[in-house]
Design a protein around this motif. Structure first.
Motif, PDB file in Angstrom:
ATOM      1  N   ALA A  76      -5.041  17.028 128.677  1.00 33.20           N
ATOM      2  CA  ALA A  76      -4.129  15.910 128.430  1.00 33.20           C
ATOM      3  C   ALA A  76      -4.905  14.684 127.943  1.00 33.20           C
ATOM      4  CB  ALA A  76      -3.339  15.573 129.689  1.00 33.20           C
ATOM      5  N   VAL A  77      -6.019  14.406 128.571  1.00 34.26           N
ATOM      6  CA  VAL A  77      -6.811  13.241 128.173  1.00 34.26           C
ATOM      7  C   VAL A  77      -7.464  13.473 126.810  1.00 34.26           C
ATOM      8  CG1 VAL A  77      -8.804  11.825 128.790  1.00 34.26           C
ATOM      9  CG2 VAL A  77      -7.136  12.447 130.524  1.00 34.26           C
ATOM     10  N   SER A  78      -7.837  14.706 126.529  1.00 32.75           N
ATOM     11  CA  SER A  78      -8.395  15.022 125.208  1.00 32.75           C
ATOM     12  C   SER A  78      -7.353  14.771 124.117  1.00 32.75           C
ATOM     13  CB  SER A  78      -8.861  16.476 125.152  1.00 32.75           C
ATOM     14  OG  SER A  78      -9.880  16.700 126.084  1.00 32.75           O
ATOM     15  N   LEU A  79      -6.131  15.229 124.363  1.00 34.85           N
ATOM     16  CA  LEU A  79      -5.042  14.983 123.419  1.00 34.85           C
ATOM     17  C   LEU A  79      -4.789  13.490 123.279  1.00 34.85           C
ATOM     18  CD1 LEU A  79      -2.748  15.914 121.570  1.00 34.85           C
ATOM     19  CD2 LEU A  79      -1.322  16.157 123.617  1.00 34.85           C
ATOM     20  N   LEU A  80      -4.779  12.779 124.389  1.00 40.16           N
ATOM     21  CA  LEU A  80      -4.559  11.339 124.361  1.00 40.16           C
ATOM     22  C   LEU A  80      -5.631  10.647 123.518  1.00 40.16           C
ATOM     23  CD1 LEU A  80      -3.062   8.796 125.252  1.00 40.16           C
ATOM     24  CD2 LEU A  80      -4.484   8.800 127.323  1.00 40.16           C
ATOM     25  N   THR A  81      -6.869  11.069 123.655  1.00 39.93           N
ATOM     26  CA  THR A  81      -7.965  10.473 122.882  1.00 39.93           C
ATOM     27  C   THR A  81      -7.741  10.668 121.386  1.00 39.93           C
ATOM     28  OG1 THR A  81      -9.492  10.873 124.704  1.00 39.93           O
ATOM     29  CG2 THR A  81     -10.466  10.468 122.541  1.00 39.93           C
TER      30      THR A  81
ATOM     31  N   MET B 221      -4.922   8.411 120.333  1.00 40.22           N
ATOM     32  CA  MET B 221      -5.310   7.002 120.273  1.00 40.22           C
ATOM     33  C   MET B 221      -6.052   6.697 118.969  1.00 40.22           C
ATOM     34  SD  MET B 221      -6.283   5.731 124.144  1.00 40.22           S
ATOM     35  CE  MET B 221      -7.793   6.632 124.258  1.00 40.22           C
ATOM     36  N   ILE B 222      -6.943   7.596 118.572  1.00 42.10           N
ATOM     37  CA  ILE B 222      -7.673   7.413 117.315  1.00 42.10           C
ATOM     38  C   ILE B 222      -6.705   7.470 116.139  1.00 42.10           C
ATOM     39  CG2 ILE B 222      -9.395   8.466 115.780  1.00 42.10           C
ATOM     40  CD1 ILE B 222     -10.845   9.378 118.417  1.00 42.10           C
ATOM     41  N   THR B 223      -5.792   8.438 116.172  1.00 42.47           N
ATOM     42  CA  THR B 223      -4.796   8.577 115.107  1.00 42.47           C
ATOM     43  C   THR B 223      -3.903   7.341 115.034  1.00 42.47           C
ATOM     44  OG1 THR B 223      -4.800  10.969 115.422  1.00 42.47           O
ATOM     45  CG2 THR B 223      -2.927  10.038 114.222  1.00 42.47           C
ATOM     46  N   ASP B 224      -3.482   6.833 116.186  1.00 43.50           N
ATOM     47  CA  ASP B 224      -2.638   5.639 116.216  1.00 43.50           C
ATOM     48  C   ASP B 224      -3.384   4.441 115.645  1.00 43.50           C
ATOM     49  OD1 ASP B 224      -0.400   3.961 116.905  1.00 43.50           O
ATOM     50  OD2 ASP B 224      -1.568   3.274 118.618  1.00 43.50           O
ATOM     51  N   TYR B 225      -4.637   4.288 116.004  1.00 44.89           N
ATOM     52  CA  TYR B 225      -5.435   3.166 115.522  1.00 44.89           C
ATOM     53  C   TYR B 225      -5.562   3.214 113.998  1.00 44.89           C
ATOM     54  CZ  TYR B 225      -9.199  -0.253 115.300  1.00 44.89           C
ATOM     55  OH  TYR B 225      -9.953  -1.356 115.012  1.00 44.89           O
ATOM     56  N   ILE B 226      -5.881   4.386 113.472  1.00 39.43           N
ATOM     57  CA  ILE B 226      -6.030   4.548 112.022  1.00 39.43           C
ATOM     58  C   ILE B 226      -4.690   4.345 111.312  1.00 39.43           C
ATOM     59  CG2 ILE B 226      -6.563   6.208 110.184  1.00 39.43           C
ATOM     60  CD1 ILE B 226      -8.703   7.369 112.142  1.00 39.43           C
TER      61      ILE B 226
ATOM     62  N   LEU C  43       1.259   7.977 128.585  1.00 36.62           N
ATOM     63  CA  LEU C  43       0.489   7.344 127.513  1.00 36.62           C
ATOM     64  C   LEU C  43       0.526   8.179 126.233  1.00 36.62           C
ATOM     65  CD1 LEU C  43      -2.543   6.046 129.589  1.00 36.62           C
ATOM     66  CD2 LEU C  43      -0.684   4.687 128.611  1.00 36.62           C
ATOM     67  N   ILE C  44       0.538   9.511 126.369  1.00 36.98           N
ATOM     68  CA  ILE C  44       0.649  10.391 125.199  1.00 36.98           C
ATOM     69  C   ILE C  44       1.974  10.132 124.478  1.00 36.98           C
ATOM     70  CG2 ILE C  44       1.039  12.802 124.510  1.00 36.98           C
ATOM     71  CD1 ILE C  44      -1.155  13.550 126.593  1.00 36.98           C
ATOM     72  N   ILE C  45       3.057  10.044 125.232  1.00 36.91           N
ATOM     73  CA  ILE C  45       4.367   9.769 124.633  1.00 36.91           C
ATOM     74  C   ILE C  45       4.352   8.414 123.937  1.00 36.91           C
ATOM     75  CG2 ILE C  45       6.797   9.283 125.160  1.00 36.91           C
ATOM     76  CD1 ILE C  45       6.537  11.476 127.353  1.00 36.91           C
ATOM     77  N   ASN C  46       3.743   7.422 124.581  1.00 32.57           N
ATOM     78  CA  ASN C  46       3.645   6.088 123.991  1.00 32.57           C
ATOM     79  C   ASN C  46       2.876   6.124 122.672  1.00 32.57           C
ATOM     80  OD1 ASN C  46       4.133   3.291 124.082  1.00 32.57           O
ATOM     81  ND2 ASN C  46       2.062   2.937 124.826  1.00 32.57           N
ATOM     82  N   GLU C  47       1.781   6.865 122.628  1.00 30.86           N
ATOM     83  CA  GLU C  47       0.985   6.975 121.403  1.00 30.86           C
ATOM     84  C   GLU C  47       1.763   7.705 120.307  1.00 30.86           C
ATOM     85  OE1 GLU C  47      -2.177   5.631 120.630  1.00 30.86           O
ATOM     86  OE2 GLU C  47      -1.614   4.543 122.431  1.00 30.86           O
ATOM     87  N   LEU C  48       2.481   8.762 120.663  1.00 31.43           N
ATOM     88  CA  LEU C  48       3.288   9.489 119.675  1.00 31.43           C
ATOM     89  C   LEU C  48       4.344   8.581 119.053  1.00 31.43           C
ATOM     90  CD1 LEU C  48       3.746  12.898 121.516  1.00 31.43           C
ATOM     91  CD2 LEU C  48       2.432  12.495 119.427  1.00 31.43           C
TER      92      LEU C  48
ATOM     93  N   LEU D 173      13.417   7.947 119.460  1.00 25.13           N
ATOM     94  CA  LEU D 173      12.309   7.000 119.607  1.00 25.13           C
ATOM     95  C   LEU D 173      12.794   5.666 120.162  1.00 25.13           C
ATOM     96  CD1 LEU D 173      10.249   7.513 116.336  1.00 25.13           C
ATOM     97  CD2 LEU D 173       9.634   8.184 118.644  1.00 25.13           C
ATOM     98  N   THR D 174      13.897   5.184 119.636  1.00 27.96           N
ATOM     99  CA  THR D 174      14.444   3.918 120.105  1.00 27.96           C
ATOM    100  C   THR D 174      14.831   4.014 121.576  1.00 27.96           C
ATOM    101  OG1 THR D 174      15.285   3.481 117.888  1.00 27.96           O
ATOM    102  CG2 THR D 174      16.231   2.198 119.675  1.00 27.96           C
ATOM    103  N   GLU D 175      15.451   5.120 121.940  1.00 27.14           N
ATOM    104  CA  GLU D 175      15.855   5.320 123.332  1.00 27.14           C
ATOM    105  C   GLU D 175      14.649   5.454 124.253  1.00 27.14           C
ATOM    106  OE1 GLU D 175      18.508   8.613 125.596  1.00 27.14           O
ATOM    107  OE2 GLU D 175      19.277   7.924 123.675  1.00 27.14           O
ATOM    108  N   LEU D 176      13.666   6.251 123.838  1.00 31.12           N
ATOM    109  CA  LEU D 176      12.447   6.413 124.646  1.00 31.12           C
ATOM    110  C   LEU D 176      11.716   5.094 124.806  1.00 31.12           C
ATOM    111  CD1 LEU D 176      10.757   9.744 123.491  1.00 31.12           C
ATOM    112  CD2 LEU D 176      11.449   9.145 125.794  1.00 31.12           C
ATOM    113  N   ARG D 177      11.581   4.354 123.711  1.00 30.37           N
ATOM    114  CA  ARG D 177      10.885   3.073 123.763  1.00 30.37           C
ATOM    115  C   ARG D 177      11.604   2.120 124.718  1.00 30.37           C
ATOM    116  NH1 ARG D 177       5.995   1.392 122.839  1.00 30.37           N
ATOM    117  NH2 ARG D 177       5.916   2.030 120.705  1.00 30.37           N
ATOM    118  N   GLY D 178      12.919   2.084 124.637  1.00 32.04           N
ATOM    119  CA  GLY D 178      13.693   1.219 125.536  1.00 32.04           C
ATOM    120  C   GLY D 178      13.510   1.607 126.983  1.00 32.04           C
ATOM    121  N   LYS D 179      13.532   2.908 127.281  1.00 32.11           N
ATOM    122  CA  LYS D 179      13.359   3.366 128.653  1.00 32.11           C
ATOM    123  C   LYS D 179      11.953   3.094 129.149  1.00 32.11           C
ATOM    124  CE  LYS D 179      16.921   6.896 128.753  1.00 32.11           C
ATOM    125  NZ  LYS D 179      17.233   8.314 128.910  1.00 32.11           N
TER     126      LYS D 179
END
Length: 154
Positions: free
Chosen positions: A29-34, A37-42, A117-122, A144-150
């Motif tokens: 899970a943390v490997s995927l998150l990492t 995070m890099i993908t989100d930053y780029i 955090l993975i969901i947040n990054e996605l 996405l809008t619903e997830l973000r709101g929740k």
């Protein structure tokens, strides 16, 4: 100064990876998150560049080092959040064993926080893709809008 920061991040990453490896399920899970995070930053940098091209006379748009540093600090804070969650898991596991309660799973909060955090990054990656001009399916935009709101509400 830059080399010191890189060294500190590397040391923290190695220590965190070792701790997370001790809990088995958490490491993937943390490997995927990492990776996310890099993908989100780029993707965030690319989206900023695209917005700057679309709005050449507006300084509000575009990439700048301040926004970049804030993004790095945010990503670094994820490491601390996961470390706190894993520490909580360890305390619960260790003390429940000491008082005679058999606990099957070594990680609960660490994994839950990682998934959150993975969901947040996605969501953030998809938002960045939308900022770059990608058309997202309407059902995905609603989810996405619903997830973000929740997530923001909770």
């Amino acid at each position: 100064m830059e080399k010191k920061l890189i060294l500190e991040k590397s040391a923290m990453g190695i220590i965190s990876a070792w701790i997370m490896d001790q809990f088995g399920l958490l490491f993937p899970a943390v490997s995927l998150l990492t990776i996310l995070m890099i993908t989100d930053y780029i993707s965030g940098m690319l989206a900023s560049k695209k917005e700057a091209l679309d709005n050449p006379d507006n300084n509000k748009y575009g990439w700048n080092s301040r926004k970049s540093r804030i993004g790095v600090y945010k990503k670094a804070s994820y490491i601390f959040i996961i470390l706190a969650a894993v520490s909580t898991d360890y305390v619960i596991y260790k003390f429940s064993t000491e008082i005679g309660i058999k606990f099957e799973h070594k990680t609960i909060f660490g994994l839950l926080v990682s998934v959150w955090l993975i969901i947040n990054e996605l969501i953030s990656i998809l938002e960045n893709a939308g900022r770059m001009g990608a058309r997202l399916p309407e059902f995905l935009q609603k989810v996405l809008t619903e997830l973000r709101g929740k997530m923001d509400k909770d």
